[in-house]
Design a protein around this motif. Structure first.
Motif, PDB file in Angstrom:
ATOM      1  N   TYR A   1       0.833  -1.192   0.000  1.00  0.00           N
ATOM      2  CA  TYR A   1       0.000   0.000   0.000  1.00  0.00           C
ATOM      3  C   TYR A   1       0.870   1.245   0.000  1.00  0.00           C
ATOM      4  N   ALA A   2       0.247   2.417   0.013  1.00  0.00           N
ATOM      5  CA  ALA A   2       0.996   3.673  -0.022  1.00  0.00           C
ATOM      6  C   ALA A   2       0.512   4.611   1.072  1.00  0.00           C
ATOM      7  N   LEU A   3       1.468   5.327   1.658  1.00  0.00           N
ATOM      8  CA  LEU A   3       1.109   6.361   2.613  1.00  0.00           C
ATOM      9  C   LEU A   3       0.484   7.526   1.850  1.00  0.00           C
ATOM     10  N   THR A   4      -0.539   8.121   2.423  1.00  0.00           N
ATOM     11  CA  THR A   4      -1.109   9.338   1.867  1.00  0.00           C
ATOM     12  C   THR A   4      -0.116  10.445   2.181  1.00  0.00           C
ATOM     13  N   PRO A   5       0.305  11.217   1.191  1.00  0.00           N
ATOM     14  CA  PRO A   5       1.256  12.299   1.474  1.00  0.00           C
ATOM     15  C   PRO A   5       0.701  13.269   2.505  1.00  0.00           C
ATOM     16  N   ARG A   6       1.553  13.658   3.444  1.00  0.00           N
ATOM     17  CA  ARG A   6       1.136  14.651   4.433  1.00  0.00           C
ATOM     18  C   ARG A   6       1.133  16.017   3.762  1.00  0.00           C
ATOM     19  N   ARG A   7       0.166  16.818   4.135  1.00  0.00           N
ATOM     20  CA  ARG A   7       0.117  18.165   3.575  1.00  0.00           C
ATOM     21  C   ARG A   7       1.180  19.019   4.252  1.00  0.00           C
TER      22      ARG A   7
END
Length: 80
Positions: free
Chosen positions: A71-77
């Motif tokens: 899976y992939a981490l959602t990029p932090r804003r």
């Protein structure tokens, strides 16, 4: 001697079922110092994952664990 418990919240993209949750939980739980992993499954969306550990986690290790699970981490804003 007490250790500092740290709670890290991240978001993981692409999980759709209990098997996905188990895969991510297993990989994150294998990281040094991790005591607990809680996933709030949002099927097909970005699922919040709360990791409790005995200190700060290495961002690269967390990312690698999530990637290893498939899976992939959602990029932090960025706040900048």
């Amino acid at each position: 001697m007490s250790t500092q418990t740290v709670t890290t919240t991240l978001s993981v993209d692409g999980m759709t079922c209990g098997h996905c949750v188990r895969a991510v939980t297993e990989e994150l739980s294998a990281l040094p110092g991790v005591e607990d992993v809680q996933v709030d499954l949002v099927a097909g969306g970005s699922s919040p994952v709360v990791v409790t550990s005995q200190g700060p986690l290495d961002d690269a290790a967390v990312g690698a664990a999530v990637t290893e699970a498939g899976y992939a981490l959602t990029p932090r804003r960025s706040l900048l």
